[in-house]
Design a protein around this motif. Structure first.
Motif, PDB file in Angstrom:
ATOM      1  N   LYS A 130      -6.283   6.208   8.130  1.00 23.80           N
ATOM      2  CA  LYS A 130      -7.149   5.569   7.128  1.00 23.80           C
ATOM      3  C   LYS A 130      -6.930   6.083   5.704  1.00 23.80           C
ATOM      4  O   LYS A 130      -7.867   6.470   4.992  1.00 23.80           O
ATOM      5  CB  LYS A 130      -8.620   5.732   7.530  1.00 23.80           C
ATOM      6  CG  LYS A 130      -8.990   5.013   8.810  1.00 23.80           C
ATOM      7  CD  LYS A 130     -10.452   5.190   9.147  1.00 23.80           C
ATOM      8  CE  LYS A 130     -10.837   4.344  10.338  1.00 23.80           C
ATOM      9  NZ  LYS A 130     -10.035   4.623  11.551  1.00 23.80           N
ATOM     10  N   ASP A 131      -5.669   6.057   5.271  1.00 20.10           N
ATOM     11  CA  ASP A 131      -5.379   6.398   3.895  1.00 20.10           C
ATOM     12  C   ASP A 131      -4.174   5.587   3.414  1.00 20.10           C
ATOM     13  O   ASP A 131      -3.623   4.784   4.164  1.00 20.10           O
ATOM     14  CB  ASP A 131      -5.158   7.905   3.716  1.00 20.10           C
ATOM     15  CG  ASP A 131      -3.903   8.389   4.430  1.00 20.10           C
ATOM     16  OD1 ASP A 131      -3.264   7.578   5.144  1.00 20.10           O
ATOM     17  OD2 ASP A 131      -3.550   9.567   4.273  1.00 20.10           O
ATOM     18  N   TYR A 132      -3.791   5.813   2.158  1.00 20.04           N
ATOM     19  CA  TYR A 132      -2.734   5.024   1.534  1.00 20.04           C
ATOM     20  C   TYR A 132      -1.563   5.919   1.136  1.00 20.04           C
ATOM     21  O   TYR A 132      -1.754   7.085   0.755  1.00 20.04           O
ATOM     22  CB  TYR A 132      -3.266   4.314   0.287  1.00 20.04           C
ATOM     23  CG  TYR A 132      -4.362   3.319   0.574  1.00 20.04           C
ATOM     24  CD1 TYR A 132      -4.063   1.986   0.829  1.00 20.04           C
ATOM     25  CD2 TYR A 132      -5.699   3.711   0.589  1.00 20.04           C
ATOM     26  CE1 TYR A 132      -5.070   1.064   1.095  1.00 20.04           C
ATOM     27  CE2 TYR A 132      -6.706   2.800   0.859  1.00 20.04           C
ATOM     28  CZ  TYR A 132      -6.383   1.479   1.110  1.00 20.04           C
ATOM     29  OH  TYR A 132      -7.386   0.581   1.379  1.00 20.04           O
ATOM     30  N   THR A 133      -0.360   5.363   1.205  1.00 20.77           N
ATOM     31  CA  THR A 133       0.813   6.019   0.637  1.00 20.77           C
ATOM     32  C   THR A 133       1.535   5.023  -0.265  1.00 20.77           C
ATOM     33  O   THR A 133       1.324   3.812  -0.168  1.00 20.77           O
ATOM     34  CB  THR A 133       1.766   6.542   1.722  1.00 20.77           C
ATOM     35  OG1 THR A 133       2.158   5.453   2.570  1.00 20.77           O
ATOM     36  CG2 THR A 133       1.115   7.644   2.553  1.00 20.77           C
ATOM     37  N   TYR A 134       2.412   5.556  -1.133  1.00 22.70           N
ATOM     38  CA  TYR A 134       2.986   4.746  -2.197  1.00 22.70           C
ATOM     39  C   TYR A 134       4.508   4.812  -2.195  1.00 22.70           C
ATOM     40  O   TYR A 134       5.109   5.761  -1.684  1.00 22.70           O
ATOM     41  CB  TYR A 134       2.428   5.218  -3.549  1.00 22.70           C
ATOM     42  CG  TYR A 134       0.930   5.172  -3.613  1.00 22.70           C
ATOM     43  CD1 TYR A 134       0.266   4.065  -4.122  1.00 22.70           C
ATOM     44  CD2 TYR A 134       0.150   6.239  -3.134  1.00 22.70           C
ATOM     45  CE1 TYR A 134      -1.124   4.010  -4.169  1.00 22.70           C
ATOM     46  CE2 TYR A 134      -1.235   6.197  -3.174  1.00 22.70           C
ATOM     47  CZ  TYR A 134      -1.873   5.074  -3.685  1.00 22.70           C
ATOM     48  OH  TYR A 134      -3.235   5.016  -3.709  1.00 22.70           O
ATOM     49  N   PHE A 181      -3.679  -2.563 -11.719  1.00 19.76           N
ATOM     50  CA  PHE A 181      -2.604  -3.436 -11.242  1.00 19.76           C
ATOM     51  C   PHE A 181      -2.856  -4.002  -9.834  1.00 19.76           C
ATOM     52  O   PHE A 181      -1.989  -4.662  -9.263  1.00 19.76           O
ATOM     53  CB  PHE A 181      -1.274  -2.683 -11.268  1.00 19.76           C
ATOM     54  CG  PHE A 181      -0.838  -2.290 -12.650  1.00 19.76           C
ATOM     55  CD1 PHE A 181      -0.376  -3.244 -13.546  1.00 19.76           C
ATOM     56  CD2 PHE A 181      -0.933  -0.971 -13.079  1.00 19.76           C
ATOM     57  CE1 PHE A 181       0.004  -2.894 -14.834  1.00 19.76           C
ATOM     58  CE2 PHE A 181      -0.556  -0.604 -14.361  1.00 19.76           C
ATOM     59  CZ  PHE A 181      -0.088  -1.570 -15.255  1.00 19.76           C
ATOM     60  N   GLY A 182      -4.055  -3.761  -9.296  1.00 18.52           N
ATOM     61  CA  GLY A 182      -4.405  -4.343  -7.997  1.00 18.52           C
ATOM     62  C   GLY A 182      -3.487  -3.909  -6.872  1.00 18.52           C
ATOM     63  O   GLY A 182      -3.173  -4.704  -5.973  1.00 18.52           O
ATOM     64  N   VAL A 183      -3.080  -2.654  -6.909  1.00 24.45           N
ATOM     65  CA  VAL A 183      -2.119  -2.150  -5.913  1.00 24.45           C
ATOM     66  C   VAL A 183      -2.765  -1.969  -4.546  1.00 24.45           C
ATOM     67  O   VAL A 183      -2.115  -2.164  -3.514  1.00 24.45           O
ATOM     68  CB  VAL A 183      -1.499  -0.822  -6.418  1.00 24.45           C
ATOM     69  CG1 VAL A 183      -0.709  -0.126  -5.321  1.00 24.45           C
ATOM     70  CG2 VAL A 183      -0.606  -1.106  -7.621  1.00 24.45           C
ATOM     71  N   ARG A 184      -4.044  -1.618  -4.523  1.00 25.34           N
ATOM     72  CA  ARG A 184      -4.762  -1.423  -3.259  1.00 25.34           C
ATOM     73  C   ARG A 184      -6.238  -1.728  -3.450  1.00 25.34           C
ATOM     74  O   ARG A 184      -6.727  -1.774  -4.589  1.00 25.34           O
ATOM     75  CB  ARG A 184      -4.588   0.017  -2.754  1.00 25.34           C
ATOM     76  CG  ARG A 184      -4.817   1.070  -3.809  1.00 25.34           C
ATOM     77  CD  ARG A 184      -5.168   2.415  -3.239  1.00 25.34           C
ATOM     78  NE  ARG A 184      -6.538   2.474  -2.782  1.00 25.34           N
ATOM     79  CZ  ARG A 184      -7.199   3.612  -2.524  1.00 25.34           C
ATOM     80  NH1 ARG A 184      -6.607   4.778  -2.689  1.00 25.34           N
ATOM     81  NH2 ARG A 184      -8.445   3.587  -2.105  1.00 25.34           N
ATOM     82  N   PRO A 185      -6.974  -1.958  -2.370  1.00 24.11           N
ATOM     83  CA  PRO A 185      -8.415  -2.236  -2.495  1.00 24.11           C
ATOM     84  C   PRO A 185      -9.193  -0.982  -2.893  1.00 24.11           C
ATOM     85  O   PRO A 185      -8.714   0.143  -2.728  1.00 24.11           O
ATOM     86  CB  PRO A 185      -8.808  -2.694  -1.083  1.00 24.11           C
ATOM     87  CG  PRO A 185      -7.525  -2.953  -0.369  1.00 24.11           C
ATOM     88  CD  PRO A 185      -6.511  -2.067  -0.979  1.00 24.11           C
ATOM     89  N   LYS A 186     -10.386  -1.210  -3.373  1.00 24.18           N
ATOM     90  CA  LYS A 186     -11.268  -0.089  -3.694  1.00 24.18           C
ATOM     91  C   LYS A 186     -11.806   0.529  -2.415  1.00 24.18           C
ATOM     92  O   LYS A 186     -11.833  -0.124  -1.363  1.00 24.18           O
ATOM     93  CB  LYS A 186     -12.429  -0.569  -4.566  1.00 24.18           C
ATOM     94  CG  LYS A 186     -12.006  -1.059  -5.942  1.00 24.18           C
ATOM     95  CD  LYS A 186     -13.218  -1.516  -6.747  1.00 24.18           C
ATOM     96  CE  LYS A 186     -12.791  -2.006  -8.131  1.00 24.18           C
ATOM     97  NZ  LYS A 186     -13.956  -2.456  -8.935  1.00 24.18           N
ATOM     98  N   PRO A 187     -12.266   1.789  -2.445  1.00 19.23           N
ATOM     99  CA  PRO A 187     -12.849   2.416  -1.260  1.00 19.23           C
ATOM    100  C   PRO A 187     -14.004   1.586  -0.708  1.00 19.23           C
ATOM    101  O   PRO A 187     -14.810   1.052  -1.467  1.00 19.23           O
ATOM    102  CB  PRO A 187     -13.322   3.777  -1.778  1.00 19.23           C
ATOM    103  CG  PRO A 187     -12.441   4.054  -2.957  1.00 19.23           C
ATOM    104  CD  PRO A 187     -12.195   2.718  -3.586  1.00 19.23           C
ATOM    105  N   GLY A 188     -14.083   1.476   0.603  1.00 19.55           N
ATOM    106  CA  GLY A 188     -15.143   0.714   1.241  1.00 19.55           C
ATOM    107  C   GLY A 188     -14.850  -0.761   1.398  1.00 19.55           C
ATOM    108  O   GLY A 188     -15.690  -1.526   1.885  1.00 19.55           O
TER     109      GLY A 188
END
Length: 385
Positions: A355-359, A329-336
């Motif tokens: 440097k991380d993601y929360t939802y 669903f393209g919620v966030r970019p891939k690592p790197g």
């Protein structure tokens, strides 16, 4: 009634026109209107009736009156032109494909204000020309002690004159967004002065209200605009304005109209820029809603998302399934990724500090809906990770 109106009435009565038709003709665009008694009174007057040529011209002029504003292109020519010049300035400026909009707006708005103040002084004093026959320039009128506009508006017009003089002789080699706040204030000031001096009826508000666009501006696009290099000619004009006005004068909303902003909660605004009112120094100004901490909008780490989906659905849902979901669903970019902040803010945000993601809760709800639908969950599990 005026002498001409009485002659027109006299002639029309003599031609057998009905009183109500004559009454309607005379009152078209007229403020104040005349009553039926005035029409009847003309019958008793010993005056010459209007000629056929006078009747024809009078009828033509009445037919050209704008019934919304009550303005006549003959009797109110300057005010009609002032409104049209400003409407043209705004309409041309809002045309997306034009690159000459800054130059055109600066010139046309100067003309609009010149006609506006000419109309004010001609109505009040009957004079808008010097002894040599030349008409009052806008730069001269705004220096008068009796100019009928606020100090901030005067300063704005002085800034507009500098911009107009510059664009007459050189290209800005840029979009010129540096001046947009000055242009916005100029429009608002014009509307305010137009209504205060000549009445709400002639307002431009009904003709020009909102500018709409097809696509939303992303956060990255907004950031790109802020980083764009300002061309030399624009910097030169900006420096000239900075020397000419104090910080207090330049912060006056009548000089340049600006808003401060932050993002509305993603769960409500879906990352739109949303405006509301906020009290600052005692006066209401348009600002965007206050910034809300990211932990309130996106409180769940990846492990927490998996745990909550399992608890709410009673289904097996793994970290691998979660990775499949945010990629699908393209919620966030891939690592790197070179743009780690390029998330869908409705569901996810990136934290620069660690440097991380929360939802968000909406992301958890979306996943629960997928997991409880065997067909959709099957599609998710079969998607490439």
């Amino acid at each position: 009634m005026t002498a001409l109106e009485k002659q027109i009435v006299k002639a029309l009565l003599g031609k057998g026109h009905r009183n109500q038709d004559i009454h309607a003709l005379i009152n078209t665009g007229r403020d104040p209107t005349v009553n039926f008694g005035r029409i009847s009174d003309v019958k008793k007057l010993e005056i010459l009736p209007a000629t056929d040529e006078q009747i024809e011209r009078f009828t033509l002029e009445k037919s050209l009156i704008d019934l919304q504003t009550g303005l006549s292109p003959f009797e109110n020519e300057r005010l009609v032109r002032a409104r049209e010049a400003m409407m043209l300035a705004i309409q041309i400026f809002n045309m997306p494909l034009l690159r000459f909009k800054v130059e055109v707006f600066a010139v046309l708005s100067n003309i609009a204000w010149t006609y506006l103040l000419h109309e004010f002084y001609i109505r009040r004093d009957g004079v808008i020309t010097h002894k040599d026959g030349s008409s009052f320039l806008l730069g001269q009128m705004i220096k008068r002690q009796d100019v009928p506009i606020a100090v901030g508006s005067v300063n704005n017009l002085q800034a507009m004159k500098i911009i107009r003089d510059a664009v007459e002789h050189k290209t800005l080699a840029a979009i010129g967004e540096t001046f947009y706040a000055i242009f916005q204030a100029n429009c608002l000031n014009f509307e305010k002065s137009l209504c205060e001096l000549f009445g709400e009826r002639v307002s431009l508000g009904k003709d020009l209200s909102y500018a709409i666009q097809i696509s939303k501006m992303s956060i990255d696009q907004a950031a790109m605009l802020q980083k764009a290099e300002v061309a030399g000619p624009v910097q030169s004009i900006d420096a000239q304005l900075s020397k000419m006005f104090t910080d207090d004068e330049m912060s006056d909303p009548d000089f340049q109209f600006k808003v401060s902003y932050s993002l509305e909660k993603a769960s409500k605004g879906d990352a739109h820029f949303t405006f509301s009112n906020k009290l600052g120094d005692g006066n209401p100004h348009n600002v965007l809603v206050q910034k809300v901490a990211a932990d309130e909008n996106w409180p769940h780490r990846a492990g927490s998302v998996v745990k909550k989906v399992v608890e709410k659905t009673g289904k097996h849902f793994s970290s691998h399934n979660h990775t499949q979901a945010w990629r699908k669903f393209g919620v966030r970019p891939k690592p790197g990724s070179l743009t780690p902040s390029g998330t869908n803010p409705k569901f996810c945000t990136y934290h620069v500090a660690h440097k991380d993601y929360t939802y968000s809760d909406e992301w958890v709800a979306k996943l629960c809906g997928i997991v409880t639908d065997d067909v959709e969950f099957g599609k998710l599990k079969n998607s490439k990770s």
